[in-house]
Design a protein around this motif. Structure first.
Motif, PDB file in Angstrom:
ATOM      1  N   LEU A  57       0.843  -1.202   0.000  1.00  0.00           N
ATOM      2  CA  LEU A  57       0.000   0.000   0.000  1.00  0.00           C
ATOM      3  C   LEU A  57       0.878   1.252   0.000  1.00  0.00           C
ATOM      4  O   LEU A  57       0.656   2.183  -0.779  1.00  0.00           O
TER       5      LEU A  57
ATOM      6  N   ALA B  86      -5.654   4.044   5.020  1.00  0.00           N
ATOM      7  CA  ALA B  86      -5.683   2.735   4.365  1.00  0.00           C
ATOM      8  C   ALA B  86      -5.309   1.714   5.429  1.00  0.00           C
ATOM      9  O   ALA B  86      -4.178   1.707   5.918  1.00  0.00           O
TER      10      ALA B  86
ATOM     11  N   SER C 224      -9.944   2.995   3.188  1.00  0.00           N
ATOM     12  CA  SER C 224      -9.849   1.726   2.442  1.00  0.00           C
ATOM     13  C   SER C 224      -9.417   0.679   3.451  1.00  0.00           C
ATOM     14  O   SER C 224      -8.610   0.959   4.344  1.00  0.00           O
TER      15      SER C 224
ATOM     16  N   GLU D 205      -8.477  -3.634   4.124  1.00  0.00           N
ATOM     17  CA  GLU D 205      -8.182  -4.955   3.556  1.00  0.00           C
ATOM     18  C   GLU D 205      -9.370  -5.878   3.742  1.00  0.00           C
ATOM     19  O   GLU D 205     -10.170  -5.721   4.659  1.00  0.00           O
TER      20      GLU D 205
ATOM     21  N   ASP E 127     -10.593  -3.349  -0.123  1.00  0.00           N
ATOM     22  CA  ASP E 127      -9.484  -3.559  -1.057  1.00  0.00           C
ATOM     23  C   ASP E 127      -9.514  -4.985  -1.624  1.00  0.00           C
ATOM     24  O   ASP E 127      -8.707  -5.832  -1.248  1.00  0.00           O
TER      25      ASP E 127
ATOM     26  N   THR F 103      -8.231  -6.460  -4.134  1.00  0.00           N
ATOM     27  CA  THR F 103      -7.179  -6.073  -5.074  1.00  0.00           C
ATOM     28  C   THR F 103      -7.346  -6.721  -6.448  1.00  0.00           C
ATOM     29  O   THR F 103      -7.153  -6.088  -7.484  1.00  0.00           O
TER      30      THR F 103
ATOM     31  N   LEU G  87      -2.853  -2.674  -7.542  1.00  0.00           N
ATOM     32  CA  LEU G  87      -2.937  -1.747  -6.411  1.00  0.00           C
ATOM     33  C   LEU G  87      -2.876  -0.297  -6.874  1.00  0.00           C
ATOM     34  O   LEU G  87      -3.446   0.592  -6.239  1.00  0.00           O
TER      35      LEU G  87
ATOM     36  N   MET H  40      -6.239   0.555  -7.783  1.00  0.00           N
ATOM     37  CA  MET H  40      -7.062   0.710  -6.581  1.00  0.00           C
ATOM     38  C   MET H  40      -6.884   2.114  -6.001  1.00  0.00           C
ATOM     39  O   MET H  40      -7.867   2.780  -5.664  1.00  0.00           O
ATOM     40  N   THR H  41      -5.639   2.571  -5.895  1.00  0.00           N
ATOM     41  CA  THR H  41      -5.435   3.906  -5.312  1.00  0.00           C
ATOM     42  C   THR H  41      -6.094   4.980  -6.184  1.00  0.00           C
ATOM     43  O   THR H  41      -6.630   5.964  -5.664  1.00  0.00           O
TER      44      THR H  41
END
Lengths: 353, 353, 353, 353
Positions: free
Chosen positions: D19, D71, D94, D96, D123, D125, D297, D300-301
């Protein structure tokens, strides 16, 4: 309804039964007679297709005005006399590959067919498979762009032949396909052949052919009797797309990659180093066209009839058979000379006429 | 516990960081210094391995009696002066491929290492992968029998290099591997090279090498920058078994086929035709050996240390680098001559001493 | 030389011609008569095997003392009356799958065969392929160790059947194979069946079966008529090795992985968490046994004859057909109950006797 | 130029470094602080991304008005208190997977985010890989038609986990992907779970999930720690096309088959048998879309920032995390009940508000 042509199958050995079966099943043809010096063998072929007449005499067959065409499946050395006689008797002819045992005799056959306005078709059966017909179409319609390279591999454990080496046994498939898909056919001025006979059988069991093509392109063929891994793969690179034919993958025989190397247009006049800088990659989709389930020989009989009906040369005409034969002869010379490139005899029909 | 050797990495460009990382992680080595004309670049490499000393001066490094060995990762044209100076300073040397820019300079380096009793290792990294080390072992212990043919394919979309063609860019991998796995290394007397430049970039983008090997065997290499399908495959056929190495199949990189063509023993004195009749097939099991997960460069640093410690030549010694270089030079000449086979310079160490 | 048994093929529909061809070609059998209510159909089958006698009357066939055995290839609902009559007439019987239309009727057939000391063979043809016979052998000789799981996938575009769902159409293959390779056959006490009919055809087109096996193992079957990707794969995990059968990969149908999960011996008495800590991986070689080229039905006719001659039950005896049928019936009930596990009727021969 | 958001990474264990690296490299984000109870661990993560501030105190981080978002990469049982505190402090979050340790706590988190108008992103992913994003797009734009079935296989040798079974370890990947690509997410009313623990480790090592979907469709997941053959494949059948995702084939990850089963329109009102007769096959092309090379990832961000900026829920929002969690909880109950289908808790956001 279209009229059917009458055909005689001449030669009832290994390939004759397949020809008989396909002509018998064709809507374009009437299988009129099966002809072989060995009448019993002719009868066996006849029995399997419902019992058509048989004959021991080629002369009788050629003298019969009802016969429109003959399909020759006899040993290569007999092709020349049989085909010449048939053409002189006014019959259209399909003939097994190789067209003849020498380029000169093959050229004579091609000339005679032309002079007599008759169809002479070389039975390059592989060219009539759905995959190869699709490849031809994709090149013809510009989908691949200009052809850059063709690399063909055909390797497997193969019975070592008593009379021919691996190049004459297997490469005719690759060469006839390359000739079929390239617009204009194989135009190589030279061929280099390399071979190896590591088991000391007296003939090459591993072979490589290299053919420079027009415009800087190249074709290459690898044939091999000694590989326990079976590969039948042809990669055809073009300026627009690249095609891979994997004949052993029935679920995806053809893959067309919309990927390749691009050269920026302006760079074409610049120096070499500048060009390199202007080359970039294209990473596009892959596409695998659906192929119909068709028997190749059935497509061949249809093409034979169509070319007669439309009074045109066949897709795999005598000239194509002659080009393949010329490459094989040149390859033999190159092999004998230790691999030095050897000129391919210029065998276009224009040359001989 | 074994003593560690002190090594200097010379050259902090593309490959230097990998060398530095592996020497730093090795139980056999102490990474003593990173040397580059560009001190900032040297420092960057040093930072990534925990901050070892850096130097701008090769002379200083070579003058330091604590340094046992240097690992050279500079451009090919600088290999000769750097390596000669290091050997004269009594240092063991590993050097990136190609060994040198000409066969003559390479031969001089090999001679000097021998004369000075120092290890000269050519960093043919691929040879230190678990797959290639296993292949070498399987050939050495007789599992494959006598080698009949080697066919290597390495094709992919590849950036067209400004200074070298596809043969010099990719074929060194194949050649160094072939040299490594064959007992005695590549022994080809000639090489034929064919290439094509269909995009008119000024250098071959498709290339083929053919090398006749001792006893009638053959090696062939296909390298290609223009193929959207990536293939990295080597088939090695032997009298007892055949091996296929598919480097892109991590689940089964090596397959050993206990299949092949047998020749009945008595036939070996008979005529060719009789031989053909005595050839038969063997259809046995396939076996895929498990391979350890190891980084190739880590194996290389271990071999470098072991060869110094055991006072022997390295597995990929200077002579192997010289053989690969000789084939490449001969290939260049063959390519220039349109593909006619060209003699490979006889570069065994015995020749020059 | 061994005496041949006389066999009558009963039923000349879809499968009858294959039976007739294989019995006719077998060294163990004399195909004495082809029997079908439709005499013309019987004659067509007879013609293809050289013209054996035909009959419309099952009674006549059963009354003929020269007939040793009958091979039944009629619709499932007729199996019970035909087979019972044949057994009562003292004939050995092979019968197409499913053994019968209900478990109860099937059990009666199995009992009768046993009572009359006659062979009753269920023609689970797939079990006689070289691949499946090899799998059975590898499990029987302990090569795989104890079986942990069996996962079978059989998916493809398939014609939606008018009378049966995808479970009854395809899963009998998987179940009969699982029954064949497991020593002792399928021993599941329950089965859970899940299905889907997303095209609203009135029957499941996608199906899953889950069968808990003895000792904590599990078997699972996925059958699917709607998948354009064809997969026929079975993974059999054992404590010592794991086997993968990929029926669509003729170059490597069977792969035996000498890999798996090991549990340290001492941990077997410890707590769960401790056990986890004692589990480790084994990464060994992969091995692919060579398989002979044999037609499955030819192996079946040989086994039928051998079991008669040796006065023993056949490898795919009536009991195996009954176990498969019991699982299918239970699966139907589970499917009707929304997927809740349903008991499998205990149909061992011991139960009914 | 767009303003960057300030983010704190909370938890510097297994996933935190990934992350941190991706937030640090993102044009949308400024990585403001790395927070962990173990300050040394936080510092190690910070060092690898150029040295951002570290903190031991979550309270300090949440009290900092400059922080826009956090996060969370801490153990699952801590998600609820950390996320609730962050949402109450006005931070976007966010987190996990799994969203929380129970469905009830997860539902509370989803409600709070909604009530406070803050983004809560789970997340998942895998959903941000190019392949899965493409699948979502192909379903959303109607390329596949209505979904008929989804079959997902994820098997490999896997370390047996001390705390979770194979379903909780691996199936969240499959479930989150299925939820992501189906418009509206997973809508299964029940789930049936079957498992096996043949090594007696105390937890299932082989697992199967069956989920009936709306409209008669079905989803099925096979996860397995004991298979030496690695398979990661998902087949998604639709009324128009079928898609196969083979994650282990980098050269052709996605294949879209324009093949399937057609039902003639008029048959939809007829009886079942008539329907069967009206079903036909379509054998069209296969197409494999090119996929960009992107790190999941990183995508995702970008999505996290976009959803904050555009004041909308994220693609993998809290509700999606909740649906996956609900299925897993129901699966646990089904497994405990021997495989009987178990209702999935209705956890739509509408339910709780």
């Amino acid at each position: 309804m279209t009229e059917r042509f009458n055909v005689a199958v001449v030669g009832a050995g290994y390939w004759g039964p397949n020809l008989a079966r396909n002509f018998a099943a064709s809507p374009d043809w009437n299988l009129a007679v099966v002809c072989d010096l060995d009448l019993q063998r002719a009868q066996q072929v006849s029995d399997r297709v419902g019992g058509v007449p048989v004959s021991q005499s080629l002369d009788d067959v050629l003298a019969d005005p009802a016969i429109d065409a003959i399909a020759v499946a006899t040993p290569a050395r007999t092709h020349h006399p049989i085909v010449m006689a048939a053409l002189d008797a006014g019959k259209h002819v399909s003939v097994e590959k190789p067209l003849a045992d020498t380029v000169d005799r093959g050229a004579e056959m091609v000339d005679r067919a032309r002079a007599n306005d008759l169809v002479l078709l070389t039975d390059h059966t592989y060219c009539y498979t759905p995959a190869v017909m699709k490849i031809r179409e994709l090149i013809a319609d510009g989908s691949l762009g200009d052809i850059l390279f063709i690399d063909s591999v055909r390797i497997n454990l193969g019975l070592i032949q008593p009379d021919v080496d691996v190049l004459w046994d297997l490469a005719p498939h690759d060469l006839s396909i390359i000739d079929f898909v390239l617009p204009g056919g194989i135009d190589a001025a030279t061929v280099a052949a390399h071979g190896a006979d590591p088991l000391h059988t007296g003939k090459a069991c591993v072979g490589y052919l290299t053919l420079p093509l027009a415009g800087g392109a190249i074709a290459h063929v690898h044939v091999n009797w000694l590989s326990p891994t079976k590969i039948r793969q042809m990669v055809i690179g073009g300026t627009k797309r690249t095609l891979v034919w994997d004949d052993l993958n029935p679920q995806q025989r053809l893959s067309v990659y919309d990927r390749g190397v691009d050269i920026a247009e302006q760079s074409k006049v610049t120096t070499t180093d500048a060009r390199a800088a202007n080359i970039s990659y294209r990473l596009g989709d892959t596409w695998s066209p659906a192929l119909p389930e068709q028997e190749a020989l059935s497509n061949m009989t249809a093409e034979f009839a169509a070319s007669i009906r439309e009074k045109r040369t066949a897709r795999t005409d005598g000239a194509s058979g002659l080009r393949v034969l010329s490459v094989l002869e040149a390859a033999k010379s190159s092999l004998g000379a230790g691999g030095a490139p050897h000129p391919v005899q210029n065998t276009t029909i224009e040359r001989v006429s």
